[in-house]
Design a protein around this motif. Structure first.
Motif, mmCIF file in Angstrom:
data_model
loop_
_atom_site.group_PDB
_atom_site.id
_atom_site.type_symbol
_atom_site.label_atom_id
_atom_site.label_comp_id
_atom_site.label_asym_id
_atom_site.label_seq_id
_atom_site.Cartn_x
_atom_site.Cartn_y
_atom_site.Cartn_z
ATOM 1 N N THR A 132 0.839 -1.201 0.000
ATOM 2 C CA THR A 132 0.000 0.000 0.000
ATOM 3 C C THR A 132 0.870 1.246 0.000
ATOM 4 O OG1 THR A 132 -1.780 -1.133 1.197
ATOM 5 C CG2 THR A 132 -1.791 1.279 1.228
ATOM 6 N N MET A 136 1.110 3.807 -3.251
ATOM 7 C CA MET A 136 0.756 5.216 -3.090
ATOM 8 C C MET A 136 1.956 6.134 -3.280
ATOM 9 S SD MET A 136 -2.473 5.093 -2.567
ATOM 10 C CE MET A 136 -2.805 6.779 -2.058
ATOM 11 N N LYS A 138 4.209 6.958 -1.156
ATOM 12 C CA LYS A 138 4.229 7.857 -0.009
ATOM 13 C C LYS A 138 5.171 7.316 1.058
ATOM 14 C CE LYS A 138 0.816 10.776 -1.139
ATOM 15 N NZ LYS A 138 0.939 12.240 -1.177
#
Length: 314
Positions: A132, A136, A138
Protein backbone atom coordinates in the motif's frame (compact mmCIF):
# COMPACT_ATOMS: atom_id res chain seq x y z
CA UNK A 1 24.36 -15.39 13.42
CA UNK A 2 21.48 -13.06 12.55
CA UNK A 3 21.55 -9.68 14.31
CA UNK A 4 19.42 -9.23 17.40
CA UNK A 5 16.28 -7.12 17.06
CA UNK A 6 16.37 -3.70 18.75
CA UNK A 7 12.60 -3.73 19.14
CA UNK A 8 9.72 -6.14 18.74
CA UNK A 9 6.05 -5.28 18.64
CA UNK A 10 3.27 -4.65 16.13
CA UNK A 11 2.82 -2.59 12.99
CA UNK A 12 -0.72 -1.30 12.57
CA UNK A 13 -2.55 0.45 9.75
CA UNK A 14 -6.07 1.11 11.02
CA UNK A 15 -7.38 -2.40 11.81
CA UNK A 16 -4.64 -4.27 9.91
CA UNK A 17 -1.97 -5.45 12.38
CA UNK A 18 1.08 -7.71 12.18
CA UNK A 19 3.99 -8.58 14.51
CA UNK A 20 7.28 -7.02 13.39
CA UNK A 21 10.91 -6.78 14.49
CA UNK A 22 13.15 -3.74 14.03
CA UNK A 23 16.89 -4.06 13.31
CA UNK A 24 19.63 -1.43 12.92
CA UNK A 25 20.37 -0.81 9.23
CA UNK A 26 23.84 0.63 9.86
CA UNK A 27 26.90 -0.42 11.85
CA UNK A 28 29.97 1.30 13.27
CA UNK A 29 31.68 -1.95 14.34
CA UNK A 30 33.83 -2.12 11.20
CA UNK A 31 35.65 1.07 12.11
CA UNK A 32 38.94 1.17 14.00
CA UNK A 33 38.40 1.81 17.70
CA UNK A 34 40.91 2.70 20.41
CA UNK A 35 41.21 1.98 24.12
CA UNK A 36 42.63 4.53 26.53
CA UNK A 37 45.91 3.46 28.17
CA UNK A 38 48.15 4.60 30.98
CA UNK A 39 51.22 5.92 29.16
CA UNK A 40 53.50 4.82 32.04
CA UNK A 41 52.30 1.21 32.41
CA UNK A 42 50.49 0.44 29.13
CA UNK A 43 47.47 -0.74 31.15
CA UNK A 44 43.91 0.08 30.12
CA UNK A 45 42.12 2.94 31.83
CA UNK A 46 39.06 1.88 33.81
CA UNK A 47 36.17 4.21 34.53
CA UNK A 48 34.21 3.86 37.75
CA UNK A 49 31.06 5.59 38.96
CA UNK A 50 31.72 7.49 42.17
CA UNK A 51 29.74 9.70 44.53
CA UNK A 52 30.61 13.29 43.59
CA UNK A 53 30.87 14.33 47.26
CA UNK A 54 32.31 11.31 49.06
CA UNK A 55 34.41 9.92 46.21
CA UNK A 56 33.17 6.39 47.05
CA UNK A 57 32.42 3.97 44.19
CA UNK A 58 28.67 3.37 43.76
CA UNK A 59 27.37 -0.05 42.60
CA UNK A 60 24.92 -0.04 39.67
CA UNK A 61 21.99 -1.23 41.81
CA UNK A 62 22.27 1.93 43.92
CA UNK A 63 22.24 4.32 40.97
CA UNK A 64 18.94 6.00 40.05
CA UNK A 65 18.02 8.68 37.55
CA UNK A 66 17.47 12.23 38.77
CA UNK A 67 16.16 15.43 37.20
CA UNK A 68 17.91 18.56 38.46
CA UNK A 69 15.40 21.20 39.58
CA UNK A 70 18.00 23.58 40.97
CA UNK A 71 21.73 23.38 41.63
CA UNK A 72 22.19 20.21 43.73
CA UNK A 73 18.43 19.57 44.08
CA UNK A 74 17.07 16.55 42.21
CA UNK A 75 13.82 14.65 41.73
CA UNK A 76 14.59 10.93 41.68
CA UNK A 77 12.83 8.75 39.11
CA UNK A 78 13.07 4.96 39.36
CA UNK A 79 13.26 2.48 36.50
CA UNK A 80 9.86 1.10 37.53
CA UNK A 81 8.28 4.56 37.39
CA UNK A 82 9.67 5.10 33.90
CA UNK A 83 8.25 1.76 32.78
CA UNK A 84 4.84 2.86 34.07
CA UNK A 85 4.74 5.48 31.30
CA UNK A 86 2.78 3.04 29.13
CA UNK A 87 2.63 4.67 25.70
CA UNK A 88 0.87 2.88 22.87
CA UNK A 89 4.06 3.22 20.81
CA UNK A 90 5.98 1.12 23.35
CA UNK A 91 4.61 -2.00 21.72
CA UNK A 92 2.92 -0.78 18.53
CA UNK A 93 3.97 1.34 15.55
CA UNK A 94 0.69 3.00 14.65
CA UNK A 95 0.70 4.57 11.18
CA UNK A 96 -0.81 8.04 11.67
CA UNK A 97 -0.47 9.58 8.22
CA UNK A 98 1.11 9.40 4.77
CA UNK A 99 3.29 12.18 3.36
CA UNK A 100 5.43 12.87 0.29
CA UNK A 101 9.12 12.03 0.70
CA UNK A 102 10.02 15.56 -0.36
CA UNK A 103 8.07 16.94 2.61
CA UNK A 104 10.61 15.55 5.10
CA UNK A 105 13.38 18.05 5.85
CA UNK A 106 16.76 16.18 5.83
CA UNK A 107 17.64 17.83 9.16
CA UNK A 108 14.98 15.69 10.83
CA UNK A 109 16.54 12.36 9.77
CA UNK A 110 18.35 10.43 12.52
CA UNK A 111 19.09 6.79 11.62
CA UNK A 112 17.55 3.95 9.56
CA UNK A 113 16.24 0.56 10.71
CA UNK A 114 15.11 -2.53 8.82
CA UNK A 115 11.63 -3.80 9.66
CA UNK A 116 10.44 -7.30 8.87
CA UNK A 117 7.67 -9.65 10.07
CA UNK A 118 8.44 -11.27 13.41
CA UNK A 119 7.86 -15.01 13.26
CA UNK A 120 5.83 -17.05 10.79
CA UNK A 121 2.51 -15.25 11.21
CA UNK A 122 1.49 -11.84 9.90
CA UNK A 123 3.33 -11.96 6.58
CA UNK A 124 0.10 -11.32 4.64
CA UNK A 125 -0.79 -8.25 6.69
CA UNK A 126 2.80 -7.00 6.46
CA UNK A 127 2.72 -7.37 2.65
CA UNK A 128 -0.56 -5.45 2.43
CA UNK A 129 0.86 -2.54 4.44
CA UNK A 130 4.16 -2.58 2.50
CA UNK A 131 2.54 -2.68 -0.94
CA UNK A 132 0.00 0.00 0.00
CA UNK A 133 2.84 2.38 0.89
CA UNK A 134 4.68 1.41 -2.31
CA UNK A 135 1.60 1.79 -4.52
CA UNK A 136 0.76 5.22 -3.09
CA UNK A 137 4.40 6.33 -3.47
CA UNK A 138 4.23 7.86 -0.01
CA UNK A 139 6.10 7.69 3.28
CA UNK A 140 4.14 6.34 6.25
CA UNK A 141 4.60 8.27 9.51
CA UNK A 142 4.21 6.61 12.89
CA UNK A 143 5.68 6.56 16.39
CA UNK A 144 7.85 4.05 18.25
CA UNK A 145 9.50 3.92 21.68
CA UNK A 146 13.24 3.11 21.56
CA UNK A 147 15.78 3.57 24.38
CA UNK A 148 13.07 4.94 26.69
CA UNK A 149 12.14 7.69 24.25
CA UNK A 150 9.27 8.02 21.81
CA UNK A 151 10.43 8.76 18.27
CA UNK A 152 8.68 9.69 15.06
CA UNK A 153 9.42 7.01 12.46
CA UNK A 154 9.10 7.25 8.67
CA UNK A 155 8.38 3.96 6.90
CA UNK A 156 9.28 3.21 3.27
CA UNK A 157 9.26 -0.05 1.28
CA UNK A 158 12.58 -1.68 0.44
CA UNK A 159 12.56 -4.95 -1.47
CA UNK A 160 10.47 -7.38 0.64
CA UNK A 161 10.74 -5.34 3.83
CA UNK A 162 10.45 -1.82 5.17
CA UNK A 163 13.00 0.81 6.13
CA UNK A 164 12.03 2.87 9.15
CA UNK A 165 13.95 6.12 9.67
CA UNK A 166 13.80 7.79 13.07
CA UNK A 167 12.98 11.49 12.89
CA UNK A 168 13.76 14.37 15.23
CA UNK A 169 11.13 16.55 16.88
CA UNK A 170 11.02 20.25 15.93
CA UNK A 171 12.51 21.31 19.28
CA UNK A 172 15.62 19.24 18.45
CA UNK A 173 16.34 21.12 15.21
CA UNK A 174 18.12 24.46 15.51
CA UNK A 175 16.95 27.42 13.46
CA UNK A 176 19.18 28.24 10.53
CA UNK A 177 18.68 31.98 11.00
CA UNK A 178 21.17 32.31 13.87
CA UNK A 179 23.86 30.86 11.58
CA UNK A 180 22.91 32.38 8.21
CA UNK A 181 21.88 35.93 9.14
CA UNK A 182 25.43 37.25 8.91
CA UNK A 183 26.11 35.80 5.45
CA UNK A 184 26.59 38.71 3.07
CA UNK A 185 24.25 39.23 0.13
CA UNK A 186 26.45 38.79 -2.93
CA UNK A 187 25.51 39.42 -6.54
CA UNK A 188 26.53 36.38 -8.61
CA UNK A 189 26.99 37.25 -12.28
CA UNK A 190 25.64 35.18 -15.17
CA UNK A 191 29.20 34.45 -16.39
CA UNK A 192 30.12 32.99 -13.00
CA UNK A 193 26.98 30.84 -12.94
CA UNK A 194 27.63 29.62 -16.49
CA UNK A 195 31.17 28.53 -15.58
CA UNK A 196 30.05 26.90 -12.33
CA UNK A 197 27.22 25.11 -14.17
CA UNK A 198 29.74 23.79 -16.68
CA UNK A 199 31.85 22.34 -13.82
CA UNK A 200 28.75 20.68 -12.36
CA UNK A 201 27.88 19.11 -15.71
CA UNK A 202 31.45 17.75 -16.04
CA UNK A 203 31.16 16.18 -12.57
CA UNK A 204 27.61 14.89 -12.98
CA UNK A 205 27.02 11.21 -12.17
CA UNK A 206 24.97 8.77 -10.10
CA UNK A 207 25.48 8.28 -6.38
CA UNK A 208 27.27 4.93 -5.98
CA UNK A 209 28.39 4.42 -2.36
CA UNK A 210 30.75 1.57 -3.32
CA UNK A 211 32.97 4.05 -5.16
CA UNK A 212 33.84 5.87 -1.95
CA UNK A 213 36.63 4.86 0.39
CA UNK A 214 36.97 5.96 4.02
CA UNK A 215 40.42 7.51 3.62
CA UNK A 216 40.79 8.24 7.32
CA UNK A 217 40.07 4.60 8.22
CA UNK A 218 42.60 3.50 5.59
CA UNK A 219 45.19 5.88 7.03
CA UNK A 220 44.53 4.54 10.55
CA UNK A 221 45.10 0.97 9.37
CA UNK A 222 48.34 2.03 7.67
CA UNK A 223 49.49 3.86 10.82
CA UNK A 224 48.82 0.85 13.08
CA UNK A 225 50.53 -1.54 10.67
CA UNK A 226 53.59 0.71 10.46
CA UNK A 227 53.83 0.85 14.25
CA UNK A 228 53.45 -2.93 14.47
CA UNK A 229 56.32 -3.27 12.03
CA UNK A 230 58.45 -1.00 14.22
CA UNK A 231 58.70 1.79 11.67
CA UNK A 232 59.40 5.36 12.72
CA UNK A 233 56.32 7.54 12.24
CA UNK A 234 57.20 10.87 10.66
CA UNK A 235 54.72 13.77 10.43
CA UNK A 236 53.37 14.38 6.96
CA UNK A 237 52.88 17.78 5.39
CA UNK A 238 49.30 18.94 5.78
CA UNK A 239 47.40 20.12 2.69
CA UNK A 240 47.14 23.89 2.51
CA UNK A 241 44.04 25.79 1.46
CA UNK A 242 44.39 28.64 -0.98
CA UNK A 243 42.60 31.99 -0.83
CA UNK A 244 40.71 32.71 -4.03
CA UNK A 245 41.80 36.15 -5.23
CA UNK A 246 40.19 36.17 -8.69
CA UNK A 247 36.95 34.14 -8.61
CA UNK A 248 36.41 34.22 -12.37
CA UNK A 249 39.95 32.99 -13.00
CA UNK A 250 39.50 30.20 -10.44
CA UNK A 251 36.28 29.12 -12.17
CA UNK A 252 37.95 29.13 -15.61
CA UNK A 253 40.86 27.07 -14.29
CA UNK A 254 38.43 24.64 -12.66
CA UNK A 255 36.65 24.11 -15.98
CA UNK A 256 40.01 23.36 -17.62
CA UNK A 257 41.00 21.02 -14.81
CA UNK A 258 37.78 18.98 -15.04
CA UNK A 259 38.05 18.90 -18.84
CA UNK A 260 41.57 17.52 -18.45
CA UNK A 261 40.24 14.73 -16.23
CA UNK A 262 37.70 13.75 -18.85
CA UNK A 263 40.41 13.62 -21.51
CA UNK A 264 42.77 11.53 -19.33
CA UNK A 265 43.63 8.01 -20.56
CA UNK A 266 41.45 5.09 -19.51
CA UNK A 267 44.05 3.82 -17.02
CA UNK A 268 43.06 6.67 -14.69
CA UNK A 269 39.77 4.89 -14.04
CA UNK A 270 41.34 1.60 -12.97
CA UNK A 271 42.27 2.55 -9.38
CA UNK A 272 38.55 3.09 -8.67
CA UNK A 273 38.17 -0.69 -8.42
CA UNK A 274 40.44 -0.88 -5.39
CA UNK A 275 38.36 1.38 -3.12
CA UNK A 276 35.27 -0.72 -3.93
CA UNK A 277 36.79 -3.70 -2.16
CA UNK A 278 37.92 -1.50 0.70
CA UNK A 279 34.48 0.06 1.05
CA UNK A 280 32.94 -3.39 1.45
CA UNK A 281 35.23 -4.05 4.43
CA UNK A 282 38.01 -1.66 5.35
CA UNK A 283 39.56 -4.22 7.69
CA UNK A 284 40.58 -6.39 4.69
CA UNK A 285 43.21 -3.83 3.72
CA UNK A 286 46.93 -4.18 4.37
CA UNK A 287 47.98 -6.32 7.34
CA UNK A 288 45.11 -7.71 9.45
CA UNK A 289 44.75 -5.95 12.77
CA UNK A 290 44.65 -8.05 15.94
CA UNK A 291 41.25 -7.98 17.56
CA UNK A 292 39.25 -7.45 14.36
CA UNK A 293 36.93 -10.23 13.19
CA UNK A 294 38.68 -10.79 9.90
CA UNK A 295 42.03 -11.13 11.61
CA UNK A 296 40.93 -13.67 14.21
CA UNK A 297 41.14 -16.67 11.91
CA UNK A 298 44.45 -15.70 10.30
CA UNK A 299 46.46 -14.39 13.24
CA UNK A 300 45.58 -16.56 16.21
CA UNK A 301 49.23 -17.50 16.70
CA UNK A 302 50.45 -13.93 16.20
CA UNK A 303 48.26 -12.22 18.81
CA UNK A 304 50.84 -12.10 21.63
CA UNK A 305 53.74 -10.78 19.53
CA UNK A 306 51.39 -8.16 18.02
CA UNK A 307 50.41 -6.90 21.48
CA UNK A 308 54.07 -6.68 22.49
CA UNK A 309 55.00 -4.82 19.36
CA UNK A 310 52.21 -2.35 19.94
CA UNK A 311 53.35 -1.55 23.49
CA UNK A 312 56.99 -1.33 22.45
CA UNK A 313 56.34 1.12 19.64
CA UNK A 314 53.77 3.23 21.45
Amino acid sequence: MAPRANWKGFLRLSLVTCPVALYPATSESEKISFNQLNRQTGHRIKYVKVDADTGDEVPNEDIVKGYELEKGQYIEVSKEELEEIALESTRTIEIDEFVDRSDIDPRYLIRPYYIRPDGKVGHDAFAVIRETIREMDKVAIGRVVLTNREHIIALEPMDKGLVGTLLRYPYEVRSEQEYFDEIQDVKVTKDMLDLARHIVNQKAGRFQPEKFEDHYETALIALINEKRAGKVIRPKERPKGENVVDLMEALRRSVGKEAGKEAAPAKADKPAKKPRKAAAGQKEMLMPIAGKKAAAAKETSAKKPAAGARRKSA
